[in-house]
Design an enzyme around this catalytic site. Structure first.
Site, PDB file in Angstrom:
ATOM      1  N   HIS A   1     -84.027  59.413  12.307  1.00 26.37           N
ATOM      2  CA  HIS A   1     -82.667  59.283  11.790  1.00 26.37           C
ATOM      3  C   HIS A   1     -82.041  57.986  12.299  1.00 26.37           C
ATOM      4  O   HIS A   1     -82.105  57.694  13.499  1.00 26.37           O
ATOM      5  CB  HIS A   1     -81.795  60.458  12.251  1.00 26.37           C
ATOM      6  CG  HIS A   1     -82.091  61.733  11.542  1.00 26.37           C
ATOM      7  ND1 HIS A   1     -81.717  62.966  12.041  1.00 26.37           N
ATOM      8  CD2 HIS A   1     -82.727  61.981  10.365  1.00 26.37           C
ATOM      9  CE1 HIS A   1     -82.118  63.916  11.198  1.00 26.37           C
ATOM     10  NE2 HIS A   1     -82.732  63.345  10.188  1.00 26.37           N
TER      11      HIS A   1
ATOM     12  N   TYR B   1     -77.937  69.555  13.197  1.00 23.47           N
ATOM     13  CA  TYR B   1     -78.747  70.650  13.728  1.00 23.47           C
ATOM     14  C   TYR B   1     -78.025  71.410  14.835  1.00 23.47           C
ATOM     15  O   TYR B   1     -78.339  72.567  15.091  1.00 23.47           O
ATOM     16  CB  TYR B   1     -80.094  70.112  14.228  1.00 23.47           C
ATOM     17  CG  TYR B   1     -80.911  69.543  13.103  1.00 23.47           C
ATOM     18  CD1 TYR B   1     -81.525  70.385  12.181  1.00 23.47           C
ATOM     19  CD2 TYR B   1     -81.034  68.171  12.932  1.00 23.47           C
ATOM     20  CE1 TYR B   1     -82.253  69.871  11.128  1.00 23.47           C
ATOM     21  CE2 TYR B   1     -81.761  67.648  11.880  1.00 23.47           C
ATOM     22  CZ  TYR B   1     -82.369  68.503  10.974  1.00 23.47           C
ATOM     23  OH  TYR B   1     -83.070  67.998   9.920  1.00 23.47           O
TER      24      TYR B   1
ATOM     25  N   LYS C   1     -87.955  56.045   6.241  1.00 28.03           N
ATOM     26  CA  LYS C   1     -86.959  55.453   5.339  1.00 28.03           C
ATOM     27  C   LYS C   1     -86.542  54.082   5.836  1.00 28.03           C
ATOM     28  O   LYS C   1     -86.409  53.862   7.048  1.00 28.03           O
ATOM     29  CB  LYS C   1     -85.729  56.367   5.243  1.00 28.03           C
ATOM     30  CG  LYS C   1     -85.975  57.641   4.439  1.00 28.03           C
ATOM     31  CD  LYS C   1     -84.684  58.417   4.273  1.00 28.03           C
ATOM     32  CE  LYS C   1     -84.885  59.636   3.391  1.00 28.03           C
ATOM     33  NZ  LYS C   1     -83.623  60.388   3.186  1.00 28.03           N
TER      34      LYS C   1
ATOM     35  N   HIS D   1     -89.334  70.658   2.845  1.00 33.63           N
ATOM     36  CA  HIS D   1     -88.390  69.948   3.716  1.00 33.63           C
ATOM     37  C   HIS D   1     -87.768  70.885   4.746  1.00 33.63           C
ATOM     38  O   HIS D   1     -87.358  70.447   5.821  1.00 33.63           O
ATOM     39  CB  HIS D   1     -87.300  69.282   2.882  1.00 33.63           C
ATOM     40  CG  HIS D   1     -86.611  68.155   3.596  1.00 33.63           C
ATOM     41  ND1 HIS D   1     -87.271  67.012   4.001  1.00 33.63           N
ATOM     42  CD2 HIS D   1     -85.323  68.012   4.017  1.00 33.63           C
ATOM     43  CE1 HIS D   1     -86.424  66.197   4.620  1.00 33.63           C
ATOM     44  NE2 HIS D   1     -85.243  66.788   4.651  1.00 33.63           N
TER      45      HIS D   1
ATOM     46  N   ARG E   1     -89.385  70.641   8.097  1.00 33.47           N
ATOM     47  CA  ARG E   1     -88.883  69.539   8.936  1.00 33.47           C
ATOM     48  C   ARG E   1     -87.582  69.969   9.627  1.00 33.47           C
ATOM     49  O   ARG E   1     -87.383  69.703  10.817  1.00 33.47           O
ATOM     50  CB  ARG E   1     -88.674  68.295   8.079  1.00 33.47           C
ATOM     51  CG  ARG E   1     -88.020  67.111   8.781  1.00 33.47           C
ATOM     52  CD  ARG E   1     -88.058  65.915   7.829  1.00 33.47           C
ATOM     53  NE  ARG E   1     -87.002  64.952   8.083  1.00 33.47           N
ATOM     54  CZ  ARG E   1     -87.097  63.918   8.919  1.00 33.47           C
ATOM     55  NH1 ARG E   1     -88.204  63.752   9.627  1.00 33.47           N
ATOM     56  NH2 ARG E   1     -86.100  63.073   9.063  1.00 33.47           N
TER      57      ARG E   1
ATOM     58  N   ARG F   1     -91.420  63.968   7.017  1.00 32.90           N
ATOM     59  CA  ARG F   1     -91.023  64.151   5.627  1.00 32.90           C
ATOM     60  C   ARG F   1     -92.299  64.302   4.807  1.00 32.90           C
ATOM     61  O   ARG F   1     -93.349  63.803   5.178  1.00 32.90           O
ATOM     62  CB  ARG F   1     -90.225  62.949   5.122  1.00 32.90           C
ATOM     63  CG  ARG F   1     -88.941  62.664   5.905  1.00 32.90           C
ATOM     64  CD  ARG F   1     -88.250  61.411   5.358  1.00 32.90           C
ATOM     65  NE  ARG F   1     -86.985  61.146   6.033  1.00 32.90           N
ATOM     66  CZ  ARG F   1     -86.855  60.350   7.099  1.00 32.90           C
ATOM     67  NH1 ARG F   1     -87.931  59.742   7.613  1.00 32.90           N
ATOM     68  NH2 ARG F   1     -85.679  60.160   7.661  1.00 32.90           N
TER      69      ARG F   1
END
Length: 307
Positions: free
Chosen positions: A275, A284, A181, A249, A252, A158
């Protein structure tokens, strides 16, 4: 909103921060969602009520709130997030109050079409890496912008993660430990191209890249503002004729999509991206399937005849 409700909200937010270290951006969104919900209830019912009443809110009141939110232009996606926050707060409050919050917890979120990531093509990503520094005023800035976008595409970082690197991370190791995150850490392999791009930037950078300072610097020596990378991407995509979706982004997204298209394992890609849920990474597969159908429609004889 009553003082008791306000205090309960702050306590819940503190509880969430301590429980799983959610980002401040997420916490701010939850706080805004809950303030809107509690303010609506107070207005809808003609006054503030005790905490127990917040747990046993009738389904009709919840639906009225959802209709109110949609009426003021809130999207189905945003409303689903708000409802998730309301459910989380209500479940926590119900546990403390010893009450039954089934009515709210079983409420269904509005349906919405999940947006598929919009990656660049392999050639498009390569063109961006090759030319993103072409408009820079100084060679070190060109090298900096190239290094950042190479990390986004080559490592799937990110933008906040790339700009969170410090001088202590230079020279880049073969494997980076990234804090993403929710303060979740992951290990990310670093391609030689990324190490070389960062090394070139570090050689040209006019500032001392000390261990406790940001690795990527702005023109005055402070931390690099992500908007500058977004602006460099905008100039590059306009020059290359790429779509508006070609943002930092998107690099990524491209990292993940291109890995998957090359036979990468979905769970391994999940780990590389950081994730929390495999379902997030599974988006994806939708991208890959969409491109497969495009190829099929363009190449299959039967599809061409029908067209």
């Amino acid at each position: 909103m009553s003082p008791a409700a306000r205090a309960a909200l702050e306590e819940w937010l503190t509880h969430l921060r301590a429980l799983d270290g959610r980002s401040e951006k997420t916490m701010a969104a939850y706080a805004a969602d809950l303030r809107g919900w509690l303010s609506f209830l107070a207005h809808h019912r003609g006054g503030t009520e005790g905490l127990a009443a917040l747990v046993t809110v009738p389904v009709g009141d919840l639906r009225a709130w959802m209709a109110h939110e949609r009426g003021r232009g809130v999207s189905a996606r945003s409303l689903a997030r708000s409802l998730s926050a309301v459910k989380g707060f209500t479940a926590w409050l119900a546990d403390r109050q010893g009450a039954d919050a089934t009515a709210i917890l079983q409420a269904r979120a509005p349906r919405f079409q999940k947006k598929l990531p919009r990656p660049l093509s392999v050639d498009g990503a390569a063109d961006v890496l090759d030319s993103v520094g072409d408009d820079a005023r100084e060679p070190w800035i060109a090298a900096r912008d190239t290094a950042v976008v190479t990390l986004l595409y080559g490592c799937g970082l990110r933008i906040s993660e790339a700009l969170g690197l410090t001088g202590a991370d230079h020279p880049l190791p073969e494997v980076l430990r990234i804090t993403g995150k929710g303060n979740k850490q992951r290990l990310v392999p670093v391609l030689p191209a990324a190490r070389e791009a960062v090394a070139r930037y570090a050689d040209l950078c006019p500032y001392d890249l000390t261990a406790d300072q940001p690795l990527f610097r702005g023109t005055r020596g402070g931390a690099l503002n992500p908007r500058l990378i977004a602006a460099a991407m905008e100039r590059t995509r306009n020059r290359l004729g790429l779509p508006a979706s070609a943002t930092p982004h998107a690099l990524r997204h491209s990292f993940a999509t291109h890995l998957l298209a090359s036979g990468g394992d979905l769970r391994a890609i999940q780990e590389l991206l950081g994730h929390a849920s495999l379902s997030t990474t599974q988006a994806y597969t939708g991208v890959d399937a969409a491109r497969l159908m495009e190829v099929y429609a363009a190449a299959h004889p039967h599809a061409r005849r029908r067209a």
